[in-house]
Motif scaffolding. Structure first.
Motif, mmCIF file in Angstrom:
data_model
loop_
_atom_site.group_PDB
_atom_site.id
_atom_site.type_symbol
_atom_site.label_atom_id
_atom_site.label_comp_id
_atom_site.label_asym_id
_atom_site.label_seq_id
_atom_site.Cartn_x
_atom_site.Cartn_y
_atom_site.Cartn_z
ATOM 1 N N VAL A 316 75.067 -34.333 37.954
ATOM 2 C CA VAL A 316 74.705 -35.666 37.267
ATOM 3 C C VAL A 316 74.166 -35.260 36.212
ATOM 4 O O VAL A 316 73.287 -34.385 35.882
ATOM 5 C CB VAL A 316 73.966 -36.424 38.346
ATOM 6 C CG1 VAL A 316 73.035 -37.330 37.578
ATOM 7 C CG2 VAL A 316 74.696 -36.952 39.324
ATOM 8 N N ARG A 317 74.873 -35.888 34.670
ATOM 9 C CA ARG A 317 74.187 -35.638 33.684
ATOM 10 C C ARG A 317 74.143 -36.845 32.622
ATOM 11 O O ARG A 317 75.270 -37.719 33.099
ATOM 12 C CB ARG A 317 75.066 -34.373 32.711
ATOM 13 C CG ARG A 317 74.977 -33.207 33.250
ATOM 14 C CD ARG A 317 73.740 -32.333 33.084
ATOM 15 N NE ARG A 317 73.838 -31.125 33.546
ATOM 16 C CZ ARG A 317 73.436 -30.684 34.784
ATOM 17 N NH1 ARG A 317 72.965 -31.657 35.951
ATOM 18 N NH2 ARG A 317 73.402 -29.680 35.356
ATOM 19 N N ILE A 318 73.179 -36.756 31.792
ATOM 20 C CA ILE A 318 73.255 -37.900 30.551
ATOM 21 C C ILE A 318 73.102 -36.984 29.239
ATOM 22 O O ILE A 318 72.758 -36.074 29.361
ATOM 23 C CB ILE A 318 71.967 -38.987 30.861
ATOM 24 C CG1 ILE A 318 70.639 -38.162 30.990
ATOM 25 C CG2 ILE A 318 72.281 -39.763 32.339
ATOM 26 C CD1 ILE A 318 69.810 -38.039 29.494
ATOM 27 N N GLN A 324 72.127 -33.503 23.759
ATOM 28 C CA GLN A 324 72.214 -32.454 24.728
ATOM 29 C C GLN A 324 72.479 -33.166 26.288
ATOM 30 O O GLN A 324 72.264 -34.312 26.452
ATOM 31 C CB GLN A 324 70.769 -31.987 25.008
ATOM 32 C CG GLN A 324 70.447 -31.283 23.578
ATOM 33 C CD GLN A 324 71.333 -30.309 23.143
ATOM 34 O OE1 GLN A 324 71.476 -29.113 23.717
ATOM 35 N NE2 GLN A 324 71.805 -30.294 21.884
ATOM 36 N N LEU A 325 73.123 -32.573 26.923
ATOM 37 C CA LEU A 325 73.411 -32.549 28.404
ATOM 38 C C LEU A 325 72.312 -32.455 29.233
ATOM 39 O O LEU A 325 71.845 -31.253 29.119
ATOM 40 C CB LEU A 325 74.773 -31.999 29.117
ATOM 41 C CG LEU A 325 76.076 -32.485 28.517
ATOM 42 C CD1 LEU A 325 77.293 -31.519 29.180
ATOM 43 C CD2 LEU A 325 76.466 -33.690 29.127
ATOM 44 N N LYS A 326 71.932 -33.477 29.941
ATOM 45 C CA LYS A 326 70.782 -33.145 30.724
ATOM 46 C C LYS A 326 70.780 -33.882 32.013
ATOM 47 O O LYS A 326 71.204 -34.862 32.324
ATOM 48 C CB LYS A 326 69.450 -33.167 30.063
ATOM 49 C CG LYS A 326 69.217 -34.388 29.223
ATOM 50 C CD LYS A 326 67.996 -34.219 28.405
ATOM 51 C CE LYS A 326 68.078 -35.220 27.187
ATOM 52 N NZ LYS A 326 67.025 -34.942 26.206
ATOM 53 N N TYR A 327 69.710 -33.310 33.111
ATOM 54 C CA TYR A 327 69.713 -34.206 34.111
ATOM 55 C C TYR A 327 68.746 -35.147 33.796
ATOM 56 O O TYR A 327 67.658 -34.971 33.120
ATOM 57 C CB TYR A 327 69.152 -33.013 35.302
ATOM 58 C CG TYR A 327 69.045 -34.150 36.594
ATOM 59 C CD1 TYR A 327 69.951 -34.076 37.275
ATOM 60 C CD2 TYR A 327 67.985 -34.855 37.191
ATOM 61 C CE1 TYR A 327 70.212 -34.852 38.718
ATOM 62 C CE2 TYR A 327 68.187 -35.363 38.346
ATOM 63 C CZ TYR A 327 69.225 -35.595 38.919
ATOM 64 O OH TYR A 327 69.122 -36.226 39.963
ATOM 65 N N PRO A 328 68.904 -36.331 34.483
ATOM 66 C CA PRO A 328 68.105 -37.591 33.813
ATOM 67 C C PRO A 328 66.609 -37.331 34.043
ATOM 68 O O PRO A 328 66.440 -36.659 35.234
ATOM 69 C CB PRO A 328 68.600 -38.907 34.680
ATOM 70 C CG PRO A 328 69.850 -38.406 35.202
ATOM 71 C CD PRO A 328 69.958 -37.139 35.151
ATOM 72 N N GLN A 329 65.637 -37.818 33.250
ATOM 73 C CA GLN A 329 64.164 -37.587 33.500
ATOM 74 C C GLN A 329 63.787 -38.554 34.644
ATOM 75 O O GLN A 329 62.945 -37.898 35.454
ATOM 76 C CB GLN A 329 63.704 -38.184 32.165
ATOM 77 C CG GLN A 329 62.099 -37.531 31.880
ATOM 78 C CD GLN A 329 61.475 -38.029 30.651
ATOM 79 O OE1 GLN A 329 62.323 -37.930 29.799
ATOM 80 N NE2 GLN A 329 60.417 -38.051 30.766
ATOM 81 N N TRP A 330 64.375 -39.706 35.044
ATOM 82 C CA TRP A 330 63.736 -40.335 36.096
ATOM 83 C C TRP A 330 65.196 -40.864 36.827
ATOM 84 O O TRP A 330 66.046 -41.446 36.210
ATOM 85 C CB TRP A 330 63.086 -41.538 35.469
ATOM 86 C CG TRP A 330 62.518 -42.426 36.872
ATOM 87 C CD1 TRP A 330 61.541 -42.201 37.590
ATOM 88 C CD2 TRP A 330 63.571 -43.587 37.188
ATOM 89 N NE1 TRP A 330 61.626 -43.466 38.465
ATOM 90 C CE2 TRP A 330 62.697 -43.968 38.552
ATOM 91 C CE3 TRP A 330 64.684 -44.180 36.769
ATOM 92 C CZ2 TRP A 330 63.166 -45.152 39.145
ATOM 93 C CZ3 TRP A 330 65.017 -45.269 37.556
ATOM 94 C CH2 TRP A 330 64.414 -45.732 38.670
ATOM 95 N N VAL A 331 65.184 -40.707 38.049
ATOM 96 C CA VAL A 331 66.405 -41.604 38.704
ATOM 97 C C VAL A 331 65.648 -42.324 39.881
ATOM 98 O O VAL A 331 64.684 -41.702 40.563
ATOM 99 C CB VAL A 331 67.372 -40.222 39.146
ATOM 100 C CG1 VAL A 331 68.018 -39.882 38.190
ATOM 101 C CG2 VAL A 331 66.916 -39.249 39.881
ATOM 102 N N GLY A 332 66.423 -43.259 40.363
ATOM 103 C CA GLY A 332 66.160 -43.921 41.651
ATOM 104 C C GLY A 332 67.392 -44.058 42.741
ATOM 105 O O GLY A 332 68.463 -44.108 41.823
ATOM 106 N N THR A 333 67.307 -44.481 43.670
ATOM 107 C CA THR A 333 68.396 -44.647 44.632
ATOM 108 C C THR A 333 68.526 -46.253 44.775
ATOM 109 O O THR A 333 67.271 -46.809 45.041
ATOM 110 C CB THR A 333 68.812 -44.129 45.853
ATOM 111 O OG1 THR A 333 67.448 -44.047 46.715
ATOM 112 C CG2 THR A 333 68.643 -42.479 45.592
ATOM 113 N N TRP A 334 69.451 -46.809 45.201
ATOM 114 C CA TRP A 334 69.588 -48.084 45.281
ATOM 115 C C TRP A 334 70.700 -48.483 46.219
ATOM 116 O O TRP A 334 71.910 -48.032 45.925
ATOM 117 C CB TRP A 334 69.776 -49.050 44.249
ATOM 118 C CG TRP A 334 69.784 -50.484 44.283
ATOM 119 C CD1 TRP A 334 71.031 -51.172 44.358
ATOM 120 C CD2 TRP A 334 68.970 -51.386 44.868
ATOM 121 N NE1 TRP A 334 70.842 -52.522 44.504
ATOM 122 C CE2 TRP A 334 69.587 -52.759 45.178
ATOM 123 C CE3 TRP A 334 67.427 -51.513 45.203
ATOM 124 C CZ2 TRP A 334 68.944 -53.845 45.355
ATOM 125 C CZ3 TRP A 334 66.877 -52.597 45.441
ATOM 126 C CH2 TRP A 334 67.722 -54.011 45.785
#
Length: 368
Positions: A316-318, A324-334
């Motif tokens: 998973v990247r933003i 720059q491609l990076k893993y998101p700083q904050w994630v949550g599930t829903w």
């Protein structure tokens, strides 16, 4: 033919004429689809009023960031799926492959206006709080059960802009949608909307909008599919904003450019997205109702089944304005209905990044 159907046959034929353009070459796929190779400058996308004087951008004006992913520990990982029609031929230069819509496709639609539209429920990994100009992920490919002809199920990536009740969205991934495609094969799809699915946008090239530039047929079947406790196949999908033209580009299978959503279709998304989601959707007249649909999401297994059982999205990247491609700083599930479909961001250990798992069977003993 009843009176209502008789009345609509001329309308259907008119709509087919709008959707299907004269082909330079046609390819019959082993799955029954016909792929028409259409002159890139005569594709239906350009009928959209916002594209009146649109000049087709043949390739992105920027280098889409790439990263070397270490796959040495991923022994179960196999080559990416291919589009079935490609086994039967390819389209000549200067043309794009468009899946032919047939009369029976339109006869299945509840209305010609609603053909290719959606209003679903979801189980997702979400990131918000920044301006995003791209997102990507490797989507595990399955062929989930779809119970009724009106249902469909997806695994996908969304980038959204604008207020929650009237958002704009560009989306891509895989779908099983018998009403739209006439079968239960897993297919590549794209989607867009400018008003939260209310009256704009559609799947694939069913309405004008998405401009095709590459040798990828929207709505075409992909395979092979992953097998429970067996081989796992992944479809890498990436969507990126071209900072110079404001067009949103779609890439699949790592480096194959499919085309773009022109920035002129949107207002909020012509600058950036403010929310990115990875995950699945199920649409059915019987979601949030009793009895619930048995249409599955992902592999049909709940997320805690993990690798080889549940559907996943890896890497998973933003991309933000740092490019720059990076893993998101904050994630949550829903998840809209946690007992029916769920979501789990699984972290194996301190040194490994999370893998997002999602899905479920729909109706089951705890999802009535």
């Amino acid at each position: 033919v009843n009176a209502k159907a008789r009345k609509t046959l001329p309308e259907i034929d008119r709509k087919l004429k709008l959707l299907n353009r004269p082909a330079v070459k046609s390819i019959k796929s082993e799955d029954g689809d016909i792929i028409d190779c259409v002159d890139i400058y005569k594709q239906p996308a350009l009928d959209h009023p916002a594209l009146k004087n649109h000049t087709i951008q043949l390739s992105p004006s920027f280098d889409i960031p790439a990263e070397k992913v270490d796959r040495r520990n991923e022994s179960s990982r196999l080559p990416v799926p291919i589009q079935t029609w490609q086994k039967s031929g390819s389209c000549p230069n200067g043309t794009v492959p468009i899946r032919r819509i047939r009369r029976q496709d339109l006869l299945r639609a509840s209305s010609l206006q609603q053909f290719g539209r959606k209003v679903p429920e979801a189980a997702v990994l979400v990131t918000v709080g920044f301006n995003y100009i791209g997102a990507q992920g490797d989507i595990n490919v399955w062929n989930p059960r779809v119970e009724s002809p009106d249902d469909y199920t997806t695994a996908q990536i969304w980038l959204k802009g604008g207020p929650g009740d009237n958002f704009e969205s560009v989306e891509g991934g895989w779908v099983v949608n018998p009403k739209l495609y006439g079968d239960k094969l897993t297919r590549l799809f794209v989607y867009w909307t400018k008003d939260s699915y209310k009256s704009t946008g559609c799947f694939d090239a069913i309405c004008s909008g998405f401009v095709q530039t590459g040798q990828v047929a929207l709505g075409a079947a992909i395979g092979p599919w992953s097998i429970s406790e067996g081989p796992q196949y992944y479809l890498p999908v990436g969507i990126y904003l071209d900072p110079n033209t404001k067009n949103w580009w779609l890439k699949v299978n790592g480096n194959i450019v499919a085309g773009y959503w022109p920035g002129s279709l949107f207002s909020y998304l012509s600058y950036s997205a403010i929310l990115v989601e990875w995950g699945g959707q199920v649409y059915s007249p019987n979601v949030k109702k009793t009895p619930h649909t048995k249409t599955a999401m992902g592999s049909g297994s709940f997320s805690h089944g993990l690798q080889g059982s549940a559907c996943s999205i890896e890497h998973v990247r933003i991309i933000d304005f740092s490019l720059q491609l990076k893993y998101p700083q904050w994630v949550g599930t829903w998840a809209d209905e946690y007992y029916c479909y769920d979501a789990y961001n699984y972290v194996k250990g301190y040194t490994t990044e999370p893998v997002f798992f999602f899905g479920g069977p729909g109706q089951n003993p705890i999802c009535k």
